[in-house]
Design a protein around this motif. Sequence first.
Motif, PDB file in Angstrom:
ATOM      1  N   CYS A  15       0.964  -1.297   0.047  1.00 39.85           N
ATOM      2  CA  CYS A  15      -0.119   0.106   0.010  1.00 39.85           C
ATOM      3  C   CYS A  15       0.816   1.130   0.033  1.00 39.85           C
ATOM      4  CB  CYS A  15      -0.810  -0.099   1.150  1.00 39.85           C
ATOM      5  SG  CYS A  15      -2.480  -1.102   0.920  1.00 39.85           S
ATOM      6  N   THR A  16       1.957   1.283   0.883  1.00 42.04           N
ATOM      7  CA  THR A  16       2.832   2.235   0.852  1.00 42.04           C
ATOM      8  C   THR A  16       3.649   2.685  -0.482  1.00 42.04           C
ATOM      9  OG1 THR A  16       3.064   2.133   3.227  1.00 42.04           O
ATOM     10  CG2 THR A  16       4.673   3.430   2.345  1.00 42.04           C
ATOM     11  N   TYR A  17       4.300   1.488  -1.035  1.00 37.41           N
ATOM     12  CA  TYR A  17       4.832   1.750  -2.243  1.00 37.41           C
ATOM     13  C   TYR A  17       3.791   2.357  -3.418  1.00 37.41           C
ATOM     14  CZ  TYR A  17       6.129  -0.077  -7.148  1.00 37.41           C
ATOM     15  OH  TYR A  17       6.316  -0.213  -8.035  1.00 37.41           O
ATOM     16  N   ARG A  18       2.434   1.693  -3.585  1.00 29.47           N
ATOM     17  CA  ARG A  18       1.717   2.260  -4.547  1.00 29.47           C
ATOM     18  C   ARG A  18       1.179   3.724  -4.084  1.00 29.47           C
ATOM     19  NH1 ARG A  18      -1.674  -3.486  -4.990  1.00 29.47           N
ATOM     20  NH2 ARG A  18      -0.556  -4.362  -6.713  1.00 29.47           N
ATOM     21  N   HIS A  19       0.966   4.266  -3.177  1.00 29.41           N
ATOM     22  CA  HIS A  19       0.413   5.566  -2.919  1.00 29.41           C
ATOM     23  C   HIS A  19       1.891   6.356  -2.838  1.00 29.41           C
ATOM     24  CE1 HIS A  19      -3.729   5.319  -2.235  1.00 29.41           C
ATOM     25  NE2 HIS A  19      -3.521   4.053  -1.735  1.00 29.41           N
ATOM     26  N   GLY A  20       3.273   5.907  -2.858  1.00 32.16           N
ATOM     27  CA  GLY A  20       4.313   6.812  -2.653  1.00 32.16           C
ATOM     28  C   GLY A  20       4.594   7.143  -1.270  1.00 32.16           C
ATOM     29  N   PHE A  21       3.618   7.651  -0.449  1.00 31.54           N
ATOM     30  CA  PHE A  21       3.635   8.167   0.903  1.00 31.54           C
ATOM     31  C   PHE A  21       2.448   7.808   1.554  1.00 31.54           C
ATOM     32  CE2 PHE A  21       6.911  10.686  -1.082  1.00 31.54           C
ATOM     33  CZ  PHE A  21       7.996  10.722  -0.301  1.00 31.54           C
ATOM     34  N   LEU A  22       2.613   7.340   2.737  1.00 34.95           N
ATOM     35  CA  LEU A  22       1.192   7.317   3.374  1.00 34.95           C
ATOM     36  C   LEU A  22       1.612   7.764   4.952  1.00 34.95           C
ATOM     37  CD1 LEU A  22      -0.385   3.695   2.445  1.00 34.95           C
ATOM     38  CD2 LEU A  22      -1.351   5.752   2.008  1.00 34.95           C
ATOM     39  N   LEU A  23       0.674   8.530   5.409  1.00 40.75           N
ATOM     40  CA  LEU A  23       0.775   8.946   6.820  1.00 40.75           C
ATOM     41  C   LEU A  23       0.294   7.765   7.484  1.00 40.75           C
ATOM     42  CD1 LEU A  23      -1.426  12.414   6.583  1.00 40.75           C
ATOM     43  CD2 LEU A  23       1.052  11.963   6.677  1.00 40.75           C
ATOM     44  N   ARG A  24       0.562   7.931   9.007  1.00 41.34           N
ATOM     45  CA  ARG A  24       0.164   6.649   9.932  1.00 41.34           C
ATOM     46  C   ARG A  24      -1.190   6.211  10.012  1.00 41.34           C
ATOM     47  NH1 ARG A  24       0.893   7.912  16.099  1.00 41.34           N
ATOM     48  NH2 ARG A  24      -1.057   9.037  15.207  1.00 41.34           N
ATOM     49  N   ASP A  25      -2.008   7.288  10.066  1.00 39.72           N
ATOM     50  CA  ASP A  25      -3.378   7.068  10.266  1.00 39.72           C
ATOM     51  C   ASP A  25      -4.019   6.352   9.007  1.00 39.72           C
ATOM     52  OD1 ASP A  25      -3.406   8.098  12.854  1.00 39.72           O
ATOM     53  OD2 ASP A  25      -4.404  10.039  12.389  1.00 39.72           O
ATOM     54  N   ASP A  26      -3.478   6.882   7.976  1.00 35.59           N
ATOM     55  CA  ASP A  26      -4.109   6.318   6.565  1.00 35.59           C
ATOM     56  C   ASP A  26      -3.381   4.949   6.329  1.00 35.59           C
ATOM     57  OD1 ASP A  26      -5.131   8.762   6.351  1.00 35.59           O
ATOM     58  OD2 ASP A  26      -3.347   9.464   4.814  1.00 35.59           O
ATOM     59  N   LEU A  27      -2.244   4.505   6.962  1.00 39.91           N
ATOM     60  CA  LEU A  27      -1.506   3.126   6.779  1.00 39.91           C
ATOM     61  C   LEU A  27      -2.788   2.214   7.774  1.00 39.91           C
ATOM     62  CD1 LEU A  27       1.958   3.186   7.194  1.00 39.91           C
ATOM     63  CD2 LEU A  27       0.774   1.598   5.721  1.00 39.91           C
TER      64      LEU A  27
END
Length: 295
Positions: A15-27
């Motif tokens: 998920c983090t790879y596909r979005h590029g960056f993720l905030l903790r809450d979004d993770l």
Amino acid sequence: MNLRLQPRDLNALICTYRHGFLLRDDLHTLAFPGKTRRLMTRRIKQLVDAGLMEGEALPLGAFPVGLRGLLPHPGQFAYRITENGARPVAESIEADIALVRRRIHAVPSYVGHAVAVAKIAVALHRFAPDQGYQVKEFLCESDARYRYQWKQASENSGKTAGDWKTEELRPDGLAMLQWCGQLVPVHLEADMATQGRVALQAKLQAYALYTSTGALRRRFPDCPSLHLGIVTTSPERVQTIQSVVAELDAPQLAQVRITTFAQLLSDGPRSPIWRSPSSTLNPSSTLKGLLPCSV
């Protein structure tokens, strides 16, 4: 640190790879649904300690004014995949390791936009159980883009003429939503209010061409019309986008729906938060219509 990766860990990395960056809450929403915040925080720390993921403070100015109020606190960390994390991601999604490594390197100006797209994905996932649809898949730009060829029709005969032209549509996101027994592709744009009218027109014209040339139908044979949701920073920007779409006079864009990040994250995609190009005549009117049959 030698960490044995569990399926949820791989899901977090992918998920983090596909979005590029993720905030903790979004993770938490996208990769650890149904898990406690404590468990999620512990696993992210273990991924960071293992060198598979890294967190960095979100740069000041990464978000426009309309998005800053959506962050839980200033300086929240945004997580991304490291060089070491690229290998398990590549193996899991069966992708070329060199391609994965190229995509994990993003320029700083990309951070705010990447997290904004993630906010849209989070809203779609969060409200799905209560609003009666399912998110079957959410593709970010690198996976959502679509290249196609077309020929212009002759004005006299209506038949195609001239050389083939190649176009590439690059949505910020593409959500495959299960709704009323139907799989609906919803194209998504995270508008950060940084584009002028000319650039915005060009982006919207690309969607009109994608539809009028039959590329949309070839890609999604069961989808007769374009479903495009534009999420932006403020009500004023919504009105700007409405007027730009209306000026284009493109019937292919009749299903364009526009709202703000604040409304989407507060009320969900099936609430009456959307505006259409035609609602410029009645600015107070709103629609549910991101999905067909939901007006």
